[in-house]
Design a protein around this motif. Sequence first.
Motif, PDB file in Angstrom:
ATOM      1  N   GLU A  75       0.829  -1.196   0.000  1.00  0.00           N
ATOM      2  CA  GLU A  75       0.000   0.000   0.000  1.00  0.00           C
ATOM      3  C   GLU A  75       0.866   1.250   0.000  1.00  0.00           C
ATOM      4  O   GLU A  75       0.547   2.252  -0.656  1.00  0.00           O
ATOM      5  CB  GLU A  75      -0.928  -0.004   1.218  1.00  0.00           C
ATOM      6  CG  GLU A  75      -1.794   1.232   1.381  1.00  0.00           C
ATOM      7  CD  GLU A  75      -2.819   1.434   0.269  1.00  0.00           C
ATOM      8  OE1 GLU A  75      -3.470   2.491   0.251  1.00  0.00           O
ATOM      9  OE2 GLU A  75      -2.952   0.538  -0.593  1.00  0.00           O
ATOM     10  N   ARG A 101       1.944   1.733  -3.481  1.00  0.00           N
ATOM     11  CA  ARG A 101       0.813   2.171  -4.308  1.00  0.00           C
ATOM     12  C   ARG A 101       0.568   3.664  -4.140  1.00  0.00           C
ATOM     13  O   ARG A 101       0.384   4.396  -5.124  1.00  0.00           O
ATOM     14  CB  ARG A 101      -0.455   1.387  -3.941  1.00  0.00           C
ATOM     15  CG  ARG A 101      -1.629   1.684  -4.873  1.00  0.00           C
ATOM     16  CD  ARG A 101      -2.945   1.227  -4.285  1.00  0.00           C
ATOM     17  NE  ARG A 101      -3.332   2.037  -3.137  1.00  0.00           N
ATOM     18  CZ  ARG A 101      -3.856   3.261  -3.219  1.00  0.00           C
ATOM     19  NH1 ARG A 101      -4.031   3.853  -4.400  1.00  0.00           N
ATOM     20  NH2 ARG A 101      -4.190   3.917  -2.125  1.00  0.00           N
ATOM     21  N   GLU A 116       0.985   6.653  -6.934  1.00  0.00           N
ATOM     22  CA  GLU A 116      -0.154   7.508  -7.247  1.00  0.00           C
ATOM     23  C   GLU A 116       0.229   8.985  -7.122  1.00  0.00           C
ATOM     24  O   GLU A 116      -0.175   9.814  -7.961  1.00  0.00           O
ATOM     25  CB  GLU A 116      -1.324   7.186  -6.316  1.00  0.00           C
ATOM     26  CG  GLU A 116      -2.627   7.868  -6.690  1.00  0.00           C
ATOM     27  CD  GLU A 116      -3.149   7.445  -8.050  1.00  0.00           C
ATOM     28  OE1 GLU A 116      -3.784   8.299  -8.727  1.00  0.00           O
ATOM     29  OE2 GLU A 116      -2.931   6.289  -8.453  1.00  0.00           O
TER      30      GLU A 116
END
Length: 413
Positions: A236, A239, A243
């Motif tokens: 995460e 990620r 992003e």
Amino acid sequence: MRRILIVGAGQAGLQLALGLQSHGYDVTLLTDRGAQEVRDGRVLSTQCMFDSALRTERALGLDLWAGQALRIEGVGVSVGGPESAPVIDWVGRLDAYAQSVDQRLKTSTWLDAFAARGGRVELRQVNAADLEHLAGSYDLVLVASGKGKLASLFERDEERSPYQRPQRALAVSYVYGLAPRSEHDFPAVRCNLVPGIGEFFTMPALTAAGPCDILFWEAQPGGPADAFDGIHDPAEHLRVMLELMKTFTPWEYDRARSGVELTDAGATLAGRFTPVVRRPVGELPGGEAVLGVADVVVTNDPITGQGANNAAKCAALYLEAILAHGDKPFDRDFQQSAFDRFWADTARAVTTWTNAMLAPAPPHAVELFAAAGELPTVADRFANCFNDPADVEGWLLDPEKAAAYLASVAPRG
């Protein structure tokens, strides 16, 4: 034989311990983790060691990865514009290469070497009372670990510490699969400045399993890139990092489109700290003096990439001071003098530059960054400031000096 106690086994503590050991000193090293635990643990930092710092390692035979780590030959700057495209984009060449070696790999290898050469390593956490008990058995005690309560031994230097809170929220990922920048054919650190958001860095590095890249966000607290608090899952974390790259530095995100992955389960790190300068001589409860080392007493934000470099140079200067002192007592005057040289030679300029970089760029700095896109001489000079931070005071930080410098390098026509 003089007996030295060093608390902390990072860049500075280990480099100093190995240097003293090579000169016949009886050195004991206290650390809360053994070599294997460090090697298998979470990443400790970002780091890029420039030539002036690497030379301090080479002098002790400790630059063990020169044949494996990529030679970083430049430093590039991109400044994001309103359309999420760089309005400034250039790269400067370093006069001598830099390199980045995962601190888990470096410090665990050095710790094993120190023990193999006869150094005493004690695995324990210590507080001021513990040091009080130990100090009488040593000629000099150095604190090279600022974690926990030991930092409180060293009084904050208010005059040199303008900040009361963290200036950036930090997030790091070590990854495989990042494509090179297309604008140049040599490895480089890339500094991406996104006004109002923060800074995003990439750098080639070496980890235990081989070459990798480091992705590093320095987010302005409370801003949209300050997004890593409470994230404990490494996947995460990556990620979110990708992003943010896609949103604010799409030119860097393009390098990750083919797919990047974390180097290992411990490849992420996030946190924040307040930049601070502390007085170098700490006092134990019984009145004994101990000497602070590197970031224990000079803690700068990593925006200028000087943490590991500062640590190496501090270790080298302290080693030189200890050797020159001979059999004389390592009293408070000695300890203050050793730090004063570190401050004058290295830490003062780094602290001044780092604090300037944390503030919004003044007009003359924007002009210099813009000019570097047209004038390779300017880009190269900026790149080499990472190797010699003292140079920033001659052209980068002062408007009048900046104008005079630009006039001196501008094309004549």
